[in-house]
Design a protein around this motif. Structure first.
Motif: not given
Length: 393
Positions: A204-223, A363-371
């Protein structure tokens, strides 16, 4: 459980429509129309980021409300509530005369998005056989891409008339809300059993971290994506709308997410989607050299984002097989938490360091979300092979 037939097809179709409405129109159209909104309402970059962050915060509240509401009132009532919030939020957006009103409208739109996915997951879990659920969830999730495409086409057709566009979207939202009431079967509600499922499953913790980091990096485009295209790459309104259309069109590949995770595993599919988004962010940073690179960047990001959302929700379902609404809602909640934090941070970074550095940082944050990854990265980790979920009602 009902047999697959016209009623099931209607359920998937209305789920696709609600996703397109809540995500594509009520939530992500803001980034596309932000340049015109900023000019008319006099919004600064940081203020625009905080308004986007408020929408993501409201989304978190909507997800929590859906968790509690689906077992109590049933999927249909919660889905209709999502449609009503979207209708109200979109209508208020069209009439907004200040940053405060705009923030309230975006909050309503964010609540609608948070309310949307859990009841759809619950309805799919109850009314569609197990073998068809990954494909059904993949098709419903692809509604986000369709909504983005619709907003791009509408922006092309009506240029800077953002108020009229939002009012038109509100009319569409009202029609979808009526359809939801007709298409989703009414359910008898029941109180969930506290011991029916593990609230802290392994991974569960891995899922939460991966989703949160992906979401944070995605605001570069969505916002800020449309602002970057306009201010840094000197795109016209028509070019921005075309870039948004490319973003949505490539996102339609997400209809195959369920099939791909069954074959290759959730970890592989999610990591590949994050790579696509990271490449999109880096390519956009280099887009000033060649405008076609910016279009390619938006396409890469769109495909990666929608597929990643699909992989994350299927990952969540494997953790909570007895509560598919919780399994889908939790990763989307964490994506929104990341976006709520990421929007103002990226806005500040954009002002402080410039476009190239800010996009590279995302992009670096997005790469970290893949860990982080599911504990089982085998091919049988796909959503189609988890145990039969218990009936939601």
């Amino acid at each position: 459980m009902t047999r697959v037939g016209p009623r099931t097809a209607n359920l998937v179709a209305v789920g696709f429509a609600l996703t397109a409405l809540a995500y594509g129109l009520a939530r992500f159209a803001y980034g596309l129309l932000l340049p015109q909104i900023r000019i008319e309402l006099g919004l600064g970059t940081v203020a625009a980021g905080w308004i986007g962050s408020a929408a993501f915060g409201a989304y978190c509240g909507g997800v929590v409300a859906a968790f509690m509401g689906v077992p109590r009132w049933g999927a249909r009532v919660v889905a209709v509530a999502a449609g009503l919030c979207a209708t109200a939020g979109l209508g208020l957006m069209g009439m907004a005369g200040s940053a405060t009103t705009l923030g309230v409208a975006m909050g309503l739109a964010g609540i609608s998005t948070g309310l949307a996915s859990p009841p759809l997951a619950a309805a799919v879990g109850r009314h569609i056989p197990q073998a068809g659920r990954p494909r059904a969830n993949g098709v419903i999730n692809a509604g986000t891409a369709a909504g983005i495409m619709l907003s791009g086409v509408a922006a092309l057709a009506f240029a800077a008339a953002w108020r009229e566009l939002y009012l038109g979207f509100a009319v569409i939202a009202a029609a979808v809300t009526l359809w939801l009431w007709q298409a989703i079967p009414g359910e008898e509600t029941t109180k969930p059993s506290p011991g029916a499922f593990d609230m802290r499953p392994r991974g569960l913790f891995s899922l939460c971290v991966a989703a949160a980091m992906m979401g944070a990096a995605s605001t570069a485009i969505w916002t800020f994506g449309a602002d970057i295209l306009r201010e840094q790459l000197h795109f016209s309104d028509q070019q921005i709308a075309l870039a948004w259309l490319a973003l949505g069109t490539t996102g339609l590949v997400s209809v195959m997410t369920g099939t791909a995770t069954d074959r290759f595993g959730i970890a592989v599919v999610n990591r590949m989607s994050l790579v696509l988004m990271g490449l999109g962010l880096v390519s956009l940073a280099a887009g000033s050299w060649m405008s076609v690179l910016a279009f390619a960047a938006m396409g890469l990001f769109g495909a990666g984002y929608i597929v990643s959302c699909g992989a994350l929700l299927l990952w969540g379902i494997t953790l909570f097989p007895a509560r598919s609404d919780l399994g889908i809602g939790l990763p989307f909640l964490m994506i929104a938490v990341g976006q709520m934090i990421g929007a103002p941070l990226f806005g500040g970074l954009l002002e402080a360091t410039g476009t190239a550095a800010a996009l590279t940082g995302a992009a670096v944050v997005m790469a970290c979300a893949a860990i982080p990854a599911p504990h089982s990265a085998r091919k049988d980790a796909g959503a189609g092979n988890h145990p039969e979920p218990a009936s939601v009602t």
